[in-house]
Design a protein around this motif. Structure first.
Motif, PDB file in Angstrom:
ATOM      1  N   ARG A 164       0.846  -1.181   0.000  1.00 51.67           N
ATOM      2  CA  ARG A 164       0.000   0.000   0.000  1.00 51.67           C
ATOM      3  C   ARG A 164       0.890   1.242   0.000  1.00 51.67           C
ATOM      4  O   ARG A 164       2.100   1.151  -0.123  1.00 51.67           O
ATOM      5  CB  ARG A 164      -0.947  -0.012   1.191  1.00 51.67           C
ATOM      6  CG  ARG A 164      -0.273  -0.175   2.540  1.00 51.67           C
ATOM      7  CD  ARG A 164      -1.307  -0.342   3.647  1.00 51.67           C
ATOM      8  NE  ARG A 164      -0.722  -0.601   4.950  1.00 51.67           N
ATOM      9  CZ  ARG A 164      -0.245   0.310   5.767  1.00 51.67           C
ATOM     10  NH1 ARG A 164      -0.257   1.593   5.402  1.00 51.67           N
ATOM     11  NH2 ARG A 164       0.256  -0.007   6.949  1.00 51.67           N
ATOM     12  N   GLY A 165       0.259   2.401   0.119  1.00 55.72           N
ATOM     13  CA  GLY A 165       1.045   3.631   0.117  1.00 55.72           C
ATOM     14  C   GLY A 165       1.313   4.129  -1.285  1.00 55.72           C
ATOM     15  O   GLY A 165       0.490   3.959  -2.190  1.00 55.72           O
ATOM     16  N   SER A 166       2.475   4.699  -1.486  1.00 55.13           N
ATOM     17  CA  SER A 166       2.768   5.409  -2.731  1.00 55.13           C
ATOM     18  C   SER A 166       3.868   4.727  -3.540  1.00 55.13           C
ATOM     19  O   SER A 166       4.567   3.843  -3.060  1.00 55.13           O
ATOM     20  CB  SER A 166       3.195   6.847  -2.409  1.00 55.13           C
ATOM     21  OG  SER A 166       4.399   6.838  -1.662  1.00 55.13           O
ATOM     22  N   ILE A 167       3.966   5.184  -4.788  1.00 56.93           N
ATOM     23  CA  ILE A 167       5.118   4.843  -5.631  1.00 56.93           C
ATOM     24  C   ILE A 167       6.191   5.886  -5.335  1.00 56.93           C
ATOM     25  O   ILE A 167       6.002   7.067  -5.629  1.00 56.93           O
ATOM     26  CB  ILE A 167       4.749   4.880  -7.119  1.00 56.93           C
ATOM     27  CG1 ILE A 167       3.583   3.947  -7.418  1.00 56.93           C
ATOM     28  CG2 ILE A 167       5.963   4.524  -7.976  1.00 56.93           C
ATOM     29  CD1 ILE A 167       3.048   4.074  -8.841  1.00 56.93           C
ATOM     30  N   THR A 190      -0.224   8.774  -6.844  1.00 55.76           N
ATOM     31  CA  THR A 190      -0.147   9.132  -8.259  1.00 55.76           C
ATOM     32  C   THR A 190       1.087   8.481  -8.884  1.00 55.76           C
ATOM     33  O   THR A 190       1.902   7.872  -8.184  1.00 55.76           O
ATOM     34  CB  THR A 190      -0.067  10.659  -8.424  1.00 55.76           C
ATOM     35  OG1 THR A 190       1.100  11.137  -7.729  1.00 55.76           O
ATOM     36  CG2 THR A 190      -1.303  11.332  -7.845  1.00 55.76           C
ATOM     37  N   ILE A 191       1.221   8.615 -10.200  1.00 57.08           N
ATOM     38  CA  ILE A 191       2.408   8.142 -10.907  1.00 57.08           C
ATOM     39  C   ILE A 191       3.434   9.279 -10.885  1.00 57.08           C
ATOM     40  O   ILE A 191       3.202  10.338 -11.474  1.00 57.08           O
ATOM     41  CB  ILE A 191       2.084   7.768 -12.362  1.00 57.08           C
ATOM     42  CG1 ILE A 191       0.995   6.699 -12.412  1.00 57.08           C
ATOM     43  CG2 ILE A 191       3.345   7.285 -13.081  1.00 57.08           C
ATOM     44  CD1 ILE A 191       0.491   6.415 -13.819  1.00 57.08           C
ATOM     45  N   THR A 212      -4.307   7.225  -8.543  1.00 53.40           N
ATOM     46  CA  THR A 212      -5.109   8.368  -8.972  1.00 53.40           C
ATOM     47  C   THR A 212      -4.256   9.355  -9.767  1.00 53.40           C
ATOM     48  O   THR A 212      -3.077   9.132 -10.015  1.00 53.40           O
ATOM     49  CB  THR A 212      -5.711   9.071  -7.744  1.00 53.40           C
ATOM     50  OG1 THR A 212      -4.630   9.519  -6.890  1.00 53.40           O
ATOM     51  CG2 THR A 212      -6.607   8.136  -6.957  1.00 53.40           C
ATOM     52  N   GLY A 213      -4.890  10.461 -10.128  1.00 58.22           N
ATOM     53  CA  GLY A 213      -4.171  11.524 -10.811  1.00 58.22           C
ATOM     54  C   GLY A 213      -4.103  11.296 -12.309  1.00 58.22           C
ATOM     55  O   GLY A 213      -4.901  10.565 -12.895  1.00 58.22           O
ATOM     56  N   THR A 214      -3.112  11.913 -12.910  1.00 63.60           N
ATOM     57  CA  THR A 214      -2.978  11.899 -14.366  1.00 63.60           C
ATOM     58  C   THR A 214      -1.851  10.966 -14.801  1.00 63.60           C
ATOM     59  O   THR A 214      -1.042  10.517 -13.991  1.00 63.60           O
ATOM     60  CB  THR A 214      -2.687  13.316 -14.880  1.00 63.60           C
ATOM     61  OG1 THR A 214      -1.422  13.759 -14.348  1.00 63.60           O
ATOM     62  CG2 THR A 214      -3.774  14.287 -14.449  1.00 63.60           C
ATOM     63  N   ILE A 215      -1.814  10.700 -16.101  1.00 59.12           N
ATOM     64  CA  ILE A 215      -0.695   9.972 -16.690  1.00 59.12           C
ATOM     65  C   ILE A 215       0.357  11.020 -17.060  1.00 59.12           C
ATOM     66  O   ILE A 215       0.108  11.873 -17.899  1.00 59.12           O
ATOM     67  CB  ILE A 215      -1.136   9.203 -17.946  1.00 59.12           C
ATOM     68  CG1 ILE A 215      -2.271   8.230 -17.608  1.00 59.12           C
ATOM     69  CG2 ILE A 215       0.053   8.463 -18.558  1.00 59.12           C
ATOM     70  CD1 ILE A 215      -2.872   7.546 -18.832  1.00 59.12           C
TER      71      ILE A 215
END
Length: 345
Positions: A164-167, A190-191, A212-215
């Motif tokens: 879990r968490g972020s990249i 997000t990425i 979430t967010g954008t590519i």
């Protein structure tokens, strides 16, 4: 190398460590344990490879009914080992924090076991690490940002765990990255745009998370990309035209998100493509003629998109109502892409 010298070199500390390992992982129940715990040099024990000086360089016991807990605890003092492959076994427990003592380790393969807990931050101290395959286990918590210190890391896979968490944006420092998969976890970030620095990347799989967010447009630098999979997330905004630079891509999967706008005509530049999947988004307009050209005259086998009053597609194998999420497969077989009417549609 003289056999007596080789035997002497292999027979003391290394033999004791492997003997402890054998007991900890129920070696008496392995499929193959040839020469283990005998007086033969450890370099002749099944799954053990040594350098010319007799020091152990590889431990390879995949699919060998190796079981037990904390298998690496007994191995961390083998500081000459460069490769450990224990995939497809029945191992439990954790990766020890002192794994960094194996400072020559380049390849660690623990996939398809039941290992759990966290990925220790101390892995960031293993400067020679190139391949880290932990997929299909029960690892949880977050991806440590310290992985960004592994500037030689080329392959990282934690698919089908409980991460879990972020990249971490620090992964943008891993400039040798070729393969990155975190699919099938619970990642919520997000990425990071910093991943655009990974210009050797050819496999990027982050599907089945809650990203979430954008590519980011920056990832258009991935000229070596072949497999690109963002499906089953919560990505929004538009598909960047920069993704049309993926000139080696064979699979392009962005289905089941909340993407808007039109499919860029630049996507039609992907002349090696075999599968496009855009279905179950909020797209509009017309699927570009360039994509249909590859379907009719190229290698493209599957085109799946939303086909509603907002989207026109002359070559789609499958037309899907918007926001129906019914498929649990990555296959490119159109017969398995099932879209059914939604009572709320």
């Amino acid at each position: 190398v003289d056999e007596d010298v080789r035997c002497d070199c292999c027979s003391f500390g290394q033999r004791d460590i492997l003997t402890d390992f054998f007991g900890a992982v129920k070696g008496d129940k392995w499929k193959n344990s040839t020469n283990w715990l005998t007086m033969e040099p450890v370099c002749e024990w099944f799954g053990i490879t040594c350098d010319d000086d007799g020091s152990i360089s590889r431990i390879e016991l995949p699919n060998n009914s190796v079981s037990g807990s904390n298998p690496l605890d007994a191995l961390v003092h083998l500081d000459t080992v460069r490769l450990i492959d224990l995939q497809d076994n029945f191992l439990k427990g954790t990766v020890p924090s002192d794994i960094h003592l194996m400072n020559d380790l380049q390849v660690l393969v623990l996939m398809e076991n039941s290992m759990s807990s966290t990925i220790p931050t101390e892995i960031g101290m293993m400067k020679d690490m190139r391949v880290l395959l932990l997929n299909m286990n029960r690892f949880s918590q977050t991806i440590p940002s310290e992985l960004g210190l592994l500037t030689s890391l080329a392959k990282f896979d934690v698919k089908a765990n409980k991460m879990r968490g972020s990249i971490p944006s620090e992964l943008g420092n891993c400039r040798e990255f070729e393969h990155f998969s975190i699919a099938g976890n619970a990642i919520t970030s997000t990425i990071p745009s910093e991943l655009g620095l990974l210009t050797f990347l050819n496999y990027f799989a982050i599907g089945k998370n809650s990203i979430t967010g954008t590519i980011p447009t920056e990832i258009g630098s991935w000229r070596n990309m072949t497999y690109f999979a963002l499906f089953d997330n919560s990505l929004s905004s538009t598909i960047p035209s920069e993704l049309g630079r993926f000139e080696n891509a064979t699979s392009f999967f962005v289905h089941r998100n909340y993407l808007t706008g039109v499919i860029p005509t630049e996507i039609g530049n992907l002349t090696k493509i075999e599968a496009f999947r855009f279905e179950n988004n909020l797209l509009s307009g017309t699927v570009p003629d360039e994509i249909c050209y590859h379907y009719n005259f190229g290698d493209l086998q599957v085109v799946a998109s939303d086909c509603t009053e907002k989207v026109e597609c002359a070559c789609c194998d499958v037309c899907c109502p918007v926001l129906i999420r019914t498929l649990d497969t990555e296959t490119i077989d159109a017969s398995e892409i099932v879209c059914k009417e939604n009572e709320f549609f």
